[in-house]
Design an enzyme around this catalytic site. Structure first.
Site, PDB file in Angstrom:
ATOM      1  N   LYS A   1      -5.829  -6.874  45.680  1.00 24.21           N
ATOM      2  CA  LYS A   1      -7.194  -7.383  45.884  1.00 24.21           C
ATOM      3  C   LYS A   1      -7.493  -8.535  44.934  1.00 24.21           C
ATOM      4  O   LYS A   1      -7.966  -9.594  45.338  1.00 24.21           O
ATOM      5  CB  LYS A   1      -8.228  -6.282  45.672  1.00 24.21           C
ATOM      6  CG  LYS A   1      -9.665  -6.851  45.624  1.00 24.21           C
ATOM      7  CD  LYS A   1     -10.698  -5.846  45.200  1.00 24.21           C
ATOM      8  CE  LYS A   1     -10.911  -5.640  43.772  1.00 24.21           C
ATOM      9  NZ  LYS A   1     -11.938  -6.396  43.063  1.00 24.21           N
ATOM     10  N   ASN A   2      -7.219  -8.358  43.638  1.00 24.02           N
ATOM     11  CA  ASN A   2      -7.647  -9.355  42.659  1.00 24.02           C
ATOM     12  C   ASN A   2      -6.828 -10.634  42.697  1.00 24.02           C
ATOM     13  O   ASN A   2      -7.242 -11.646  42.133  1.00 24.02           O
ATOM     14  CB  ASN A   2      -7.696  -8.736  41.259  1.00 24.02           C
ATOM     15  CG  ASN A   2      -8.853  -7.752  41.167  1.00 24.02           C
ATOM     16  OD1 ASN A   2      -9.765  -7.784  41.998  1.00 24.02           O
ATOM     17  ND2 ASN A   2      -8.821  -6.876  40.187  1.00 24.02           N
TER      18      ASN A   2
ATOM     19  N   ARG B   1     -17.906 -10.059  43.055  1.00 27.02           N
ATOM     20  CA  ARG B   1     -17.819 -10.872  41.834  1.00 27.02           C
ATOM     21  C   ARG B   1     -17.008 -12.128  42.041  1.00 27.02           C
ATOM     22  O   ARG B   1     -17.350 -13.207  41.574  1.00 27.02           O
ATOM     23  CB  ARG B   1     -17.176 -10.027  40.740  1.00 27.02           C
ATOM     24  CG  ARG B   1     -17.269 -10.620  39.369  1.00 27.02           C
ATOM     25  CD  ARG B   1     -18.492 -10.122  38.662  1.00 27.02           C
ATOM     26  NE  ARG B   1     -18.872 -11.030  37.587  1.00 27.02           N
ATOM     27  CZ  ARG B   1     -20.129 -11.280  37.270  1.00 27.02           C
ATOM     28  NH1 ARG B   1     -21.096 -10.722  37.959  1.00 27.02           N
ATOM     29  NH2 ARG B   1     -20.419 -12.097  36.303  1.00 27.02           N
TER      30      ARG B   1
ATOM     31  N   CYS C   1     -19.159  -5.027  41.065  1.00 27.16           N
ATOM     32  CA  CYS C   1     -19.365  -3.716  40.453  1.00 27.16           C
ATOM     33  C   CYS C   1     -20.311  -3.810  39.259  1.00 27.16           C
ATOM     34  O   CYS C   1     -20.199  -4.723  38.450  1.00 27.16           O
ATOM     35  CB  CYS C   1     -18.027  -3.137  39.984  1.00 27.16           C
ATOM     36  SG  CYS C   1     -16.886  -2.822  41.338  1.00 27.16           S
TER      37      CYS C   1
ATOM     38  N   ARG D   1     -22.159  -8.842  32.537  1.00 31.63           N
ATOM     39  CA  ARG D   1     -20.969  -9.610  32.955  1.00 31.63           C
ATOM     40  C   ARG D   1     -21.263 -11.104  32.832  1.00 31.63           C
ATOM     41  O   ARG D   1     -21.464 -11.800  33.824  1.00 31.63           O
ATOM     42  CB  ARG D   1     -20.564  -9.241  34.381  1.00 31.63           C
ATOM     43  CG  ARG D   1     -20.162  -7.787  34.550  1.00 31.63           C
ATOM     44  CD  ARG D   1     -19.628  -7.455  35.927  1.00 31.63           C
ATOM     45  NE  ARG D   1     -18.215  -7.847  36.083  1.00 31.63           N
ATOM     46  CZ  ARG D   1     -17.464  -7.508  37.138  1.00 31.63           C
ATOM     47  NH1 ARG D   1     -17.987  -6.798  38.133  1.00 31.63           N
ATOM     48  NH2 ARG D   1     -16.203  -7.886  37.237  1.00 31.63           N
TER      49      ARG D   1
ATOM     50  N   ILE E   1     -20.911 -15.259  32.216  1.00 34.17           N
ATOM     51  CA  ILE E   1     -19.933 -16.253  32.682  1.00 34.17           C
ATOM     52  C   ILE E   1     -19.884 -17.455  31.732  1.00 34.17           C
ATOM     53  O   ILE E   1     -19.525 -18.561  32.126  1.00 34.17           O
ATOM     54  CB  ILE E   1     -20.233 -16.700  34.136  1.00 34.17           C
ATOM     55  CG1 ILE E   1     -21.652 -17.259  34.259  1.00 34.17           C
ATOM     56  CG2 ILE E   1     -20.000 -15.576  35.134  1.00 34.17           C
ATOM     57  CD1 ILE E   1     -21.871 -18.016  35.565  1.00 34.17           C
ATOM     58  N   ASP E   2     -20.235 -17.230  30.451  1.00 35.35           N
ATOM     59  CA  ASP E   2     -20.288 -18.344  29.492  1.00 35.35           C
ATOM     60  C   ASP E   2     -18.927 -19.027  29.321  1.00 35.35           C
ATOM     61  O   ASP E   2     -18.852 -20.242  29.147  1.00 35.35           O
ATOM     62  CB  ASP E   2     -20.785 -17.821  28.123  1.00 35.35           C
ATOM     63  CG  ASP E   2     -19.925 -16.684  27.597  1.00 35.35           C
ATOM     64  OD1 ASP E   2     -19.304 -16.840  26.529  1.00 35.35           O
ATOM     65  OD2 ASP E   2     -19.815 -15.657  28.302  1.00 35.35           O
ATOM     66  N   GLN E   3     -17.838 -18.272  29.417  1.00 31.93           N
ATOM     67  CA  GLN E   3     -16.521 -18.892  29.230  1.00 31.93           C
ATOM     68  C   GLN E   3     -16.145 -19.751  30.440  1.00 31.93           C
ATOM     69  O   GLN E   3     -15.435 -20.747  30.309  1.00 31.93           O
ATOM     70  CB  GLN E   3     -15.462 -17.808  29.007  1.00 31.93           C
ATOM     71  CG  GLN E   3     -15.679 -16.998  27.742  1.00 31.93           C
ATOM     72  CD  GLN E   3     -15.627 -17.852  26.482  1.00 31.93           C
ATOM     73  OE1 GLN E   3     -14.628 -18.517  26.205  1.00 31.93           O
ATOM     74  NE2 GLN E   3     -16.739 -17.891  25.752  1.00 31.93           N
TER      75      GLN E   3
ATOM     76  N   ASP F   1      -9.257  -1.054  34.992  1.00 32.00           N
ATOM     77  CA  ASP F   1      -9.451  -0.684  36.400  1.00 32.00           C
ATOM     78  C   ASP F   1      -8.727   0.604  36.779  1.00 32.00           C
ATOM     79  O   ASP F   1      -8.826   1.061  37.920  1.00 32.00           O
ATOM     80  CB  ASP F   1      -9.004  -1.829  37.322  1.00 32.00           C
ATOM     81  CG  ASP F   1      -9.871  -3.071  37.150  1.00 32.00           C
ATOM     82  OD1 ASP F   1      -9.457  -4.155  37.595  1.00 32.00           O
ATOM     83  OD2 ASP F   1     -10.950  -2.951  36.533  1.00 32.00           O
TER      84      ASP F   1
ATOM     85  N   ILE G   1     -13.333  -3.082  27.426  1.00 32.10           N
ATOM     86  CA  ILE G   1     -13.666  -4.263  28.234  1.00 32.10           C
ATOM     87  C   ILE G   1     -15.110  -4.229  28.730  1.00 32.10           C
ATOM     88  O   ILE G   1     -15.861  -5.197  28.562  1.00 32.10           O
ATOM     89  CB  ILE G   1     -12.720  -4.358  29.454  1.00 32.10           C
ATOM     90  CG1 ILE G   1     -11.254  -4.228  29.043  1.00 32.10           C
ATOM     91  CG2 ILE G   1     -12.984  -5.644  30.241  1.00 32.10           C
ATOM     92  CD1 ILE G   1     -10.633  -5.441  28.402  1.00 32.10           C
TER      93      ILE G   1
ATOM     94  N   ARG H   1     -14.217  -1.968  49.620  1.00 31.36           N
ATOM     95  CA  ARG H   1     -14.086  -3.340  49.104  1.00 31.36           C
ATOM     96  C   ARG H   1     -12.683  -3.615  48.562  1.00 31.36           C
ATOM     97  O   ARG H   1     -12.216  -4.733  48.546  1.00 31.36           O
ATOM     98  CB  ARG H   1     -15.101  -3.589  47.966  1.00 31.36           C
ATOM     99  CG  ARG H   1     -16.537  -3.833  48.402  1.00 31.36           C
ATOM    100  CD  ARG H   1     -17.336  -4.388  47.244  1.00 31.36           C
ATOM    101  NE  ARG H   1     -16.544  -5.361  46.512  1.00 31.36           N
ATOM    102  CZ  ARG H   1     -16.442  -5.378  45.167  1.00 31.36           C
ATOM    103  NH1 ARG H   1     -17.069  -4.471  44.447  1.00 31.36           N
ATOM    104  NH2 ARG H   1     -15.699  -6.270  44.566  1.00 31.36           N
TER     105      ARG H   1
END
Ligand code: EPZ
Length: 440
Positions: free
Chosen positions: A43-44, A114, A138, A143, A145-147, A327, A349, A419
């Site tokens: 999936k990822n 995501r 999820c 979560r 997103i600054d990076q 995960d 994480i 998903r």
């Protein structure tokens, strides 16, 4: 009885509110899983490779796509942007991205998962502009997103978050050295996507090393990019003028799906052969299963996992790859819930990845979760009950719990599970599980 009644009321309210057919899984437990299972594409990796096709001014073929709702959703989005997708089979498509007509990906689709944020890197890379609805996915706590934004700005883009959208724009994208303050899969991938067609060379330092990052780099290189060092903590991307595509790529097997079946083999006291996986990607899980007394025989693209005695307690700390994957934390939590003694899991994480433990406690487990730490006092066995999936991996864990528990379990909120897992109940049924999906 009271609990089942409350669940039924909630289900019916959301049914009338949601207007969609509700399904649940009914599982009769205490079934040792036996036999063989084959792992689907990752999936990822798929949700990174699909948006990456936007960087190609041509046609490509993608094989071994997992048949999951995130993939369907991504294909729908690509088509709204102008891509032409032809399904050659359930797992194989051609994508024609010669004629991209829009840089806007609407909120109502992007908020469903995501990985929609990879559209920012790809559209910025191809069109120097992107307008993408804020990503969903999820609920694992904060979560940020600054990076991602740091990387896009280092390449010369401006980024603003307004009215539910992320808008990125650049006159030119120019290669840069970017040090990641945290090891982030998403930011590493998004910066790779934005720098493939940039002028000059980009260095991503302290990069994430997950197998799906390597798979994306291999896909892009097959299509004409120049990426080196994926899988290490320093990735070098030499910008190229164009990706012509005209090639075929097969997606890597899913490390997390394979790990899910490894945990299911031990939790159910079973004996499973897992085919079509890459055992190298599973080393941290193999080590943990052997540490608790499980048996593993790994051979290249398949492995056997079997139970001989009650697992012993263990401590786990989730880490970026090649550490123990977050995960797989919930699935391993089910194994430790019935292990001998007291185990501790540190989730390094995500802030809030222990929601599943209250569902397991409804099944008779003894777990105390606080913030990023949970203490598992092993019980002899779990007892079937109605439970609800709070996210994708929690859902998979609850299925494993239902298969190993005494009595009947009902699992709700299957859309989370669909998903990321292809035909999960069918795969478990082939291993002997008494599991069925019923419509409410
Ligand atoms: C990816 O999420 C996966 N999702 C997640 O899998 C997985 O849990 C996660 O990586 C870690 O392995 C996909 O690949 C689609 P991160 P992502 O950026 O990219 C912090 C599943 O079940 N961070 O690696 O969102 C962040 O808060 C899903 O398949 C920042 O601080 O994760 C977290 O603590 C769930 N700033 C850590 O880094 C940023 O800009 C790792 O996040 C980005 C991240």
């Amino acid at each position: 009885m009271m609990l089942a009644l409350i669940y039924d009321v909630i289900i019916h309210i959301s049914y009338y509110m949601g207007g969609y057919i509700l399904e649940k899984l009914i599982i009769t437990g205490m079934t040792p899983l036996k036999g063989e299972v084959s792992i689907s594409g990752a999936k990822n990796a798929a949700v990174a490779i699909l948006p990456a096709t936007l960087l190609i001014n041509g046609i490509c073929t993608i094989e071994n796509l997992p048949n999951i709702s995130d993939v369907k959703l991504y294909c729908d989005i690509l088509e709204t942007l102008g891509a032409k997708i032809t399904w050659l089979s359930t797992h194989e498509i051609t994508v024609d991205t010669r004629n991209i007509t829009s840089i806007k990906a609407p909120l109502d689709t992007t908020r469903k998962f995501r990985a929609s944020y990879y559209l920012i890197g790809s559209l910025l890379g191809r069109c120097k502009e992107a307008q993408v609805g804020i990503p969903g996915g999820c609920n694992l706590g904060n979560r940020p997103i600054d990076q991602h934004i740091k990387g896009f700005e280092a390449l010369g883009a401006t980024v603003e978050v307004a009215a539910g959208d992320i808008r990125a724009k650049a006159k030119n994208l120019v290669g840069a050295s970017i040090y990641m303050d945290v090891v982030s899969v998403g930011a590493t991938i998004n910066i790779m996507l934005a720098s493939v067609l940039a002028e000059g060379t980009t260095i991503i330092d302290n990069a994430a090393k997950e197998p799906h990052i390597v798979d994306l780099a291999n896909f892009l290189n097959t299509m004409g990019a120049d990426i080196r060092g994926a899988g290490t903590d320093m990735i070098k991307i030499k910008g190229v003028k164009e990706l012509k595509g005209n090639a075929t790529y097969s997606i890597v097997p899913d490390q997390i799906e394979a790990g899910t079946f490894m945990c299911a083999a031990i939790a159910s006291k079973g004996d499973i052969i897992i085919n079509n996986c890459i055992t190298k990607h599973l080393e941290s899980i193999i080590a943990k299963i052997e540490e608790i007394g499980g048996n593993v025989d790994a051979n290249g693209d398949h492995l056997r996992v079997w139970y001989t005695k009650r697992p012993t307690k263990a401590n786990i700390k989730t880490l970026p790859y090649p550490g123990f994957p977050t995960d797989l934390q919930p699935q391993m939590g089910v194994v430790l819930a019935t292990a001998q003694g007291t185990s501790i899991i540190n989730e390094s994480i995500w802030e809030s990845r222990f929601q599943y433990t209250s569902e397991l406690n409804n099944m008779g487990a003894k777990i105390t979760a606080q913030g990023k730490t949970a203490i598992f006092e092993g019980v002899d066995c779990l007892i079937g009950a109605p439970v609800t999936a709070t996210d994708l991996r929690a859902g998979a864990a609850l299925i494993i719990a239902g298969i190993s528990a005494k009595g009947r379990t009902e699992v709700y909120n299957l859309s989370h599970i669909d998903r990321g897992y292809e035909n999960i109940e069918e795969k478990f049924r082939k291993l002997g599980a008494k599991i069925e999906r019923v419509k409410e």
